[in-house]
Write a protein that holds these residues in place. Structure first.
Motif, mmCIF file in Angstrom:
data_model
loop_
_atom_site.group_PDB
_atom_site.id
_atom_site.type_symbol
_atom_site.label_atom_id
_atom_site.label_comp_id
_atom_site.label_asym_id
_atom_site.label_seq_id
_atom_site.Cartn_x
_atom_site.Cartn_y
_atom_site.Cartn_z
ATOM 1 N N ASN A 152 0.817 -1.223 0.000
ATOM 2 C CA ASN A 152 0.000 0.000 0.000
ATOM 3 C C ASN A 152 0.850 1.272 0.000
ATOM 4 N N ASP A 153 2.158 1.156 0.222
ATOM 5 C CA ASP A 153 3.031 2.333 0.227
ATOM 6 C C ASP A 153 3.217 2.913 -1.172
ATOM 7 N N VAL A 154 3.094 2.086 -2.189
ATOM 8 C CA VAL A 154 3.326 2.551 -3.556
ATOM 9 C C VAL A 154 2.059 3.210 -4.096
ATOM 10 N N SER A 155 2.219 4.009 -5.133
ATOM 11 C CA SER A 155 1.073 4.695 -5.729
ATOM 12 C C SER A 155 0.454 3.825 -6.819
ATOM 13 N N GLN A 156 -0.703 4.258 -7.292
ATOM 14 C CA GLN A 156 -1.377 3.530 -8.356
ATOM 15 C C GLN A 156 -0.541 3.559 -9.642
ATOM 16 N N GLN A 157 0.174 4.652 -9.878
ATOM 17 C CA GLN A 157 1.019 4.750 -11.065
ATOM 18 C C GLN A 157 2.151 3.725 -11.026
ATOM 19 N N GLN A 158 2.680 3.470 -9.838
ATOM 20 C CA GLN A 158 3.741 2.475 -9.714
ATOM 21 C C GLN A 158 3.192 1.063 -9.951
ATOM 22 N N VAL A 159 1.958 0.816 -9.531
ATOM 23 C CA VAL A 159 1.324 -0.475 -9.797
ATOM 24 C C VAL A 159 1.130 -0.633 -11.306
ATOM 25 N N GLU A 160 0.676 0.438 -11.950
ATOM 26 C CA GLU A 160 0.528 0.413 -13.407
ATOM 27 C C GLU A 160 1.879 0.193 -14.090
ATOM 28 N N ALA A 161 2.948 0.749 -13.533
ATOM 29 C CA ALA A 161 4.283 0.564 -14.093
ATOM 30 C C ALA A 161 4.712 -0.905 -13.999
ATOM 31 N N ILE A 162 4.359 -1.569 -12.909
ATOM 32 C CA ILE A 162 4.665 -3.001 -12.775
ATOM 33 C C ILE A 162 3.928 -3.785 -13.855
ATOM 34 N N ALA A 163 2.655 -3.447 -14.076
ATOM 35 C CA ALA A 163 1.875 -4.127 -15.117
ATOM 36 C C ALA A 163 2.439 -3.828 -16.506
ATOM 37 N N ASP A 164 2.907 -2.590 -16.720
ATOM 38 C CA ASP A 164 3.534 -2.247 -18.002
ATOM 39 C C ASP A 164 4.799 -3.063 -18.220
ATOM 40 N N GLY A 165 5.565 -3.273 -17.157
ATOM 41 C CA GLY A 165 6.775 -4.094 -17.250
ATOM 42 C C GLY A 165 6.447 -5.526 -17.642
ATOM 43 N N ILE A 166 5.362 -6.067 -17.101
ATOM 44 C CA ILE A 166 4.928 -7.417 -17.466
ATOM 45 C C ILE A 166 4.541 -7.450 -18.942
ATOM 46 N N ALA A 167 3.821 -6.406 -19.388
ATOM 47 C CA ALA A 167 3.371 -6.354 -20.780
ATOM 48 C C ALA A 167 4.556 -6.298 -21.738
ATOM 49 N N THR A 168 5.556 -5.486 -21.429
ATOM 50 C CA THR A 168 6.724 -5.386 -22.327
ATOM 51 C C THR A 168 7.515 -6.696 -22.347
ATOM 52 N N TYR A 222 -4.617 -4.205 -5.583
ATOM 53 C CA TYR A 222 -4.903 -5.421 -6.327
ATOM 54 C C TYR A 222 -4.979 -5.104 -7.814
ATOM 55 N N MET A 223 -4.436 -6.003 -8.643
ATOM 56 C CA MET A 223 -4.536 -5.861 -10.094
ATOM 57 C C MET A 223 -4.717 -7.233 -10.711
ATOM 58 N N LEU A 224 -5.646 -7.312 -11.681
ATOM 59 C CA LEU A 224 -5.902 -8.540 -12.421
ATOM 60 C C LEU A 224 -5.380 -8.373 -13.839
ATOM 61 N N LEU A 225 -4.651 -9.375 -14.326
ATOM 62 C CA LEU A 225 -4.130 -9.370 -15.685
ATOM 63 C C LEU A 225 -4.567 -10.643 -16.389
ATOM 64 N N GLY A 226 -5.119 -10.510 -17.589
ATOM 65 C CA GLY A 226 -5.423 -11.651 -18.441
ATOM 66 C C GLY A 226 -4.307 -11.787 -19.447
ATOM 67 N N LEU A 227 -3.573 -12.899 -19.401
ATOM 68 C CA LEU A 227 -2.360 -13.051 -20.197
ATOM 69 C C LEU A 227 -2.511 -14.158 -21.232
ATOM 70 N N ASP A 228 -1.925 -13.924 -22.397
ATOM 71 C CA ASP A 228 -1.828 -14.925 -23.457
ATOM 72 C C ASP A 228 -0.339 -15.149 -23.691
ATOM 73 N N ALA A 229 0.200 -16.220 -23.112
ATOM 74 C CA ALA A 229 1.649 -16.425 -23.157
ATOM 75 C C ALA A 229 1.983 -17.897 -22.980
ATOM 76 N N SER A 230 3.225 -18.220 -23.253
ATOM 77 C CA SER A 230 3.689 -19.591 -23.054
ATOM 78 C C SER A 230 3.953 -19.835 -21.565
ATOM 79 N N SER A 231 4.029 -21.093 -21.188
ATOM 80 C CA SER A 231 4.250 -21.412 -19.776
ATOM 81 C C SER A 231 5.627 -20.955 -19.308
ATOM 82 N N ALA A 232 6.625 -20.988 -20.193
ATOM 83 C CA ALA A 232 7.971 -20.527 -19.820
ATOM 84 C C ALA A 232 7.962 -19.026 -19.536
ATOM 85 N N ALA A 233 7.208 -18.271 -20.329
ATOM 86 C CA ALA A 233 7.105 -16.824 -20.101
ATOM 87 C C ALA A 233 6.403 -16.532 -18.781
#
Length: 161
Positions: A12-28, A60-71
């Motif tokens: 909870n110490d981090v901001s919503q923008q930092q949570v979005e940045a984590i999700a952006d990192g996953i996407a890239t 909390y953040m939910l992500l729907g991912l389309d990826a291989s098991s190794a990824a």
């Protein structure tokens, strides 16, 4: 490629923008491995059921991912190394629902609740210690007004005869 749903809980110490940045990192990271993020929902800052690493709340953040098991294994490893991420849960699903999740749809219902009716009589009264009389309650006032109206009608009908 298989479909996955991942739920992250971030401190909870981090901001919503930092949570979005984590999700952006996953996407890239997924795009580099020919995967993609199909669904992305931010559920907000919510109270945890129990303390996790001395935190009582988490983003909390939910992500729907389309990826291989190794990824997916690599993403979970990276998230495990991130100090801001408290928990990660990844499930394999048959399809990713495009509609808002149950959590988001329930949030909308809570705002639309409105008046639920009179409070039931109980042993304990809420408030600042002021004892309420039963006559102060709304339903008793309405009943008393109705009874007075009926008496007035009865006396008016008796005088007319």
């Amino acid at each position: 490629m298989p479909l996955y749903e991942t739920v992250l809980i971030v401190r909870n110490d981090v901001s919503q923008q930092q949570v979005e940045a984590i999700a952006d990192g996953i996407a890239t990271q997924l795009e580099a491995e020919s995967g993609s993020v199909k669904k992305r929902e931010y559920w907000g800052l919510r109270t945890l059921a129990y303390r996790i690493k001395k935190n009582r709340k988490g983003h909390y953040m939910l992500l729907g991912l389309d990826a291989s098991s190794a990824a997916i294994k690599e993403i979970e490893r990276q998230l495990g190394l991130n100090e801001d991420v408290l928990r990660v849960l990844t499930l394999r699903v048959d399809e990713i629902d495009e509609a808002p999740s149950v959590i988001l749809s329930r949030k909308g219902d809570e705002r639309e609740r409105g008046f639920r009716g009179p409070k039931p009589t109980g042993r304990f009264e809420s408030g600042r210690g002021a004892r309420r009389n039963f006559d102060d309650r709304e339903e008793f006032r309405a009943r008393n007004e109705r009874e007075e109206q009926q008496r007035a009608n009865a006396t008016a009908g008796a005088e007319a005869e």
